[in-house]
Design a protein around this motif. Structure first.
Motif, PDB file in Angstrom:
ATOM      1  N   PHE A 270       4.689  -6.268  14.034  1.00 17.87           N
ATOM      2  CA  PHE A 270       6.069  -5.865  14.321  1.00 17.87           C
ATOM      3  C   PHE A 270       7.054  -6.984  13.963  1.00 17.87           C
ATOM      4  O   PHE A 270       8.166  -6.710  13.499  1.00 17.87           O
ATOM      5  CB  PHE A 270       6.216  -5.490  15.795  1.00 17.87           C
ATOM      6  N   ARG A 271       6.642  -8.224  14.157  1.00 19.27           N
ATOM      7  CA  ARG A 271       7.519  -9.343  13.796  1.00 19.27           C
ATOM      8  C   ARG A 271       7.719  -9.398  12.291  1.00 19.27           C
ATOM      9  O   ARG A 271       8.825  -9.700  11.807  1.00 19.27           O
ATOM     10  CB  ARG A 271       6.918 -10.665  14.306  1.00 19.27           C
ATOM     11  N   HIS A 272       6.674  -9.111  11.545  1.00 15.97           N
ATOM     12  CA  HIS A 272       6.789  -9.103  10.091  1.00 15.97           C
ATOM     13  C   HIS A 272       7.745  -7.994   9.639  1.00 15.97           C
ATOM     14  O   HIS A 272       8.564  -8.202   8.722  1.00 15.97           O
ATOM     15  CB  HIS A 272       5.410  -8.909   9.460  1.00 15.97           C
ATOM     16  N   LYS A 273       7.660  -6.827  10.289  1.00 15.59           N
ATOM     17  CA  LYS A 273       8.575  -5.735   9.950  1.00 15.59           C
ATOM     18  C   LYS A 273      10.021  -6.120  10.265  1.00 15.59           C
ATOM     19  O   LYS A 273      10.940  -5.792   9.513  1.00 15.59           O
ATOM     20  CB  LYS A 273       8.182  -4.469  10.713  1.00 15.59           C
ATOM     21  N   PHE A 274      10.190  -6.796  11.389  1.00 14.33           N
ATOM     22  CA  PHE A 274      11.538  -7.232  11.745  1.00 14.33           C
ATOM     23  C   PHE A 274      12.064  -8.248  10.733  1.00 14.33           C
ATOM     24  O   PHE A 274      13.247  -8.216  10.361  1.00 14.33           O
ATOM     25  CB  PHE A 274      11.548  -7.837  13.150  1.00 14.33           C
ATOM     26  N   SER A 275      11.206  -9.150  10.275  1.00 16.44           N
ATOM     27  CA  SER A 275      11.612 -10.132   9.260  1.00 16.44           C
ATOM     28  C   SER A 275      12.041  -9.429   7.978  1.00 16.44           C
ATOM     29  O   SER A 275      12.982  -9.869   7.302  1.00 16.44           O
ATOM     30  CB  SER A 275      10.467 -11.107   8.976  1.00 16.44           C
ATOM     31  N   SER A 276      11.348  -8.332   7.638  1.00 15.10           N
ATOM     32  CA  SER A 276      11.733  -7.556   6.451  1.00 15.10           C
ATOM     33  C   SER A 276      13.118  -6.936   6.630  1.00 15.10           C
ATOM     34  O   SER A 276      13.919  -6.885   5.695  1.00 15.10           O
ATOM     35  CB  SER A 276      10.699  -6.454   6.176  1.00 15.10           C
ATOM     36  N   GLU A 277      13.402  -6.463   7.864  1.00 13.08           N
ATOM     37  CA  GLU A 277      14.724  -5.918   8.153  1.00 13.08           C
ATOM     38  C   GLU A 277      15.797  -6.997   7.976  1.00 13.08           C
ATOM     39  O   GLU A 277      16.856  -6.746   7.370  1.00 13.08           O
ATOM     40  CB  GLU A 277      14.775  -5.389   9.589  1.00 13.08           C
ATOM     41  N   SER A 278      15.516  -8.177   8.516  1.00 11.43           N
ATOM     42  CA  SER A 278      16.476  -9.274   8.399  1.00 11.43           C
ATOM     43  C   SER A 278      16.697  -9.660   6.941  1.00 11.43           C
ATOM     44  O   SER A 278      17.824  -9.975   6.524  1.00 11.43           O
ATOM     45  CB  SER A 278      15.993 -10.492   9.197  1.00 11.43           C
ATOM     46  N   ASN A 279      15.624  -9.617   6.155  1.00 13.70           N
ATOM     47  CA  ASN A 279      15.732  -9.955   4.744  1.00 13.70           C
ATOM     48  C   ASN A 279      16.590  -8.938   4.002  1.00 13.70           C
ATOM     49  O   ASN A 279      17.376  -9.289   3.108  1.00 13.70           O
ATOM     50  CB  ASN A 279      14.334 -10.024   4.132  1.00 13.70           C
ATOM     51  N   GLU A 280      16.456  -7.670   4.386  1.00 15.54           N
ATOM     52  CA  GLU A 280      17.290  -6.622   3.776  1.00 15.54           C
ATOM     53  C   GLU A 280      18.760  -6.828   4.131  1.00 15.54           C
ATOM     54  O   GLU A 280      19.650  -6.655   3.289  1.00 15.54           O
ATOM     55  CB  GLU A 280      16.821  -5.241   4.240  1.00 15.54           C
TER      56      GLU A 280
END
Length: 546
Positions: A270-280
């Motif tokens: 879930f943290r990795h998914k959140f990091s992807s959101e932040s990157n977007e």
């Protein structure tokens, strides 16, 4: 004839008069410029009025405008740390105990930055004869030196230090900035925090009256110098000398204080998914991307792909200069073709970067992945909190539990409880979160009359973050059926409990505060914690969702 003589003299001395008047005017002008523009090293001074920043110096390339003042709040200057709504519940409620969480104090950068040798991380602290009327850095330094001087090693010190034996008690006072290490300014932040919280809780917890034993105080710290030194500084200011000697420091292997519930692949997912959101979010702002790439190439000595595309790493590095009144870094013109002719970090780049990170922090409340990640990261800590609360009810101890952690410590816990804001997800240095446990005297009397004894419904808690009562933001406390509104004593002149700068000795006025039944957090932990995962326990969530 007299008139003619007067006119002649006036004519002769007219130039002298003009010169004298002009000289006086220039003198007053220079004096005014010196006062309001700066001193000989180019710094300027602001007067403290209303909600403005208190007196402090600003670097020549940092103008003290509204945007910069917002950034300076991230530094959390010691002179701005003041008592908020902590401990303001009185009357029919008795304070049974407190759980205090802090982020460590001011530190050096986490990556190698340019011109770090020109930054004085001690500020004016090590050169000042006195720091504050309440807390003295020098007296604390003298206390530690006396504690560890050859031939005077205190008998309690080995027990006090425990697993932190060999750690330096105080950061270097030379002014040199070290990567990731706390600064003397950070020490003063924790001294001030400990001092104001002792004013709020000391008498009611029995600090200094000889009633506290070793099992009344539980202290945790992660195994970092900055969190260990923060804990020692806080305890020195919060406890009496007698109580200080009874403390035994305990080590947490994780910055989440997860204890036995740490390993969870699902949390990483879930943290990795959140990091992807932040990157977007980041790449949806091309101007910010360009700003970070340009500024990072100047700020970092060895900028790599990760650093030049991480606004948070850049923001962390820039705080070194901003918080210590240092010149923003520059690089020699022409050393790299990627840089524009002007190769210094500019003020508008600093304000632009932090405007973006503030905006991004406000988006965190919308992220399901962040919420789920924090729920899993904080599970072990919430269990520990509830365990201590129940002991306060059944055993009347401990009276005081302290966790010296990191920004992520506070982010995980507040997000798991549903308290999400730009200040809780990105807490500044020396941020504090306090959970207060109260017992209702009236309900206890009713219970005794009914021969039902002491029951959990007689106990309540409230959550105070950096002086603000946020109990009514906890998702399982919301609603009239759970929240109890009580009258709290605040200082005269405070607007309310959500925007206060109070001292415990000033005039009081009545204001509302909130209490949540301890039954609510117990029910949340045992029945509802994993409901958003469609699971009933930590092990299943971590394995099924990984």
């Amino acid at each position: 004839m007299l008139t003619a003589l007067t006119m002649k003299l006036s004519s002769q001395h007219r130039a002298l008069y003009c010169y004298l008047i002009l000289s006086v005017w220039i003198f007053l002008l220079v004096a005014g410029m010196y006062k309001y523009i700066g001193n000989e090293d180019g710094t300027s001074t602001l007067k403290h009025t209303g909600n403005e920043m208190p007196n402090r110096n600003f670097p020549k390339n940092l103008k003290p405008d509204i945007k910069m003042r917002r950034i300076f709040k991230l530094c959390n200057p010691p002179e701005e740390i003041s008592l908020g709504s902590e401990g303001q519940i009185h009357g029919n409620y008795s304070l049974e105990g407190v759980l205090i969480f802090v982020r460590h104090g001011d530190r050096g950068p986490l990556s190698h930055v340019r011109n770090i040798s020109n930054v004085n991380c001690a500020g004016d602290l090590v050169n000042a004869e006195t720091l504050d009327s309440d807390i003295s850095f020098r007296s604390y330094e003298f206390f530690l030196q006396n504690l560890t001087s050859p031939g005077k090693t205190s008998s309690f010190l080995p027990q006090f230090l425990g697993p932190f034996h060999g750690f330096p008690l105080l950061p270097p006072t030379s002014g040199e900035c070290q990567l990731g290490q706390m600064t003397p300014v950070g020490v003063v932040q924790l001294l001030k925090t400990g001092h104001i919280l002792r004013l709020a809780y000391g008498d009611r917890l029995g600090i200094g009256n000889g009633s506290l034993g070793t099992d009344d105080m539980t202290v945790y710290s992660t195994r970092y110098r900055r969190t260990f030194q923060s804990a020692v500084a806080f305890l020195y200011a919060f406890l009496s000398a007698e109580d200080f000697q009874k403390v035994v420091l305990k080590e947490s292997q994780s910055l989440a204080f997860c204890f036995n519930e740490c390993a969870c692949p699902a949390a990483d997912k879930f943290r990795h998914k959140f990091s992807s959101e932040s990157n977007e979010h980041f790449h949806s702002h091309p101007a910010v991307v360009k700003l970070v790439e340009t500024a990072a190439s100047v700020v970092f000595e060895m900028p790599d792909k990760a650093l030049v595309s991480d606004p948070h790493a850049l923001g962390d590095a820039l705080l070194l200069y901003v918080c210590h009144n240092a010149q923003l870094p520059c690089i020699d013109v022409g050393t790299t073709e990627k840089l524009p002719p002007e190769s210094c970090v500019r003020m508008e780049q600093v304000t632009g970067l932090f405007a973006y990170t503030e905006w991004e922090a406000r988006q965190y409340a919308k992220s399901i992945n962040l919420k789920r990640s924090c729920l899993l990261r904080a599970y072990g800590l919430v269990r520990d909190i509830v365990s201590h609360m129940l002991r306060m009810i059944s055993e009347k101890k401990p009276k005081f539990v302290f966790y010296s952690g990191h920004d992520k410590t506070l982010q995980y816990l507040t997000t798991a409880l549903g308290v999400i804001s730009d200040t809780t997800v990105a807490p500044h240095y020396a941020s504090r979160l306090v959970i207060e446990v109260y017992k209702s005297k009236e309900q206890n009397i009713t219970s005794k009359k009914a021969n039902s004894g002491t029951v959990a419904r007689d106990y309540f808690f409230r959550l105070v973050f950096n002086g603000r009562d946020l109990t009514n933001h906890i998702h399982f406390c919301k609603g009239s059926n759970n929240l109890t509104t009580v009258q709290a004593k605040t200082s005269e002149g405070s607007e309310n409990l959500h925007n206060s700068s109070m001292t415990p000795h000033g005039p009081r006025r009545q204001s509302s505060a909130y209490l949540c039944p301890i039954e609510c957090i117990v029910r949340f932990l045992h029945d509802d914690y994993f409901s958003s995962f469609n699971a009933t326990n930590f092990k299943d969530v971590c394995s099924v969702h990984s």
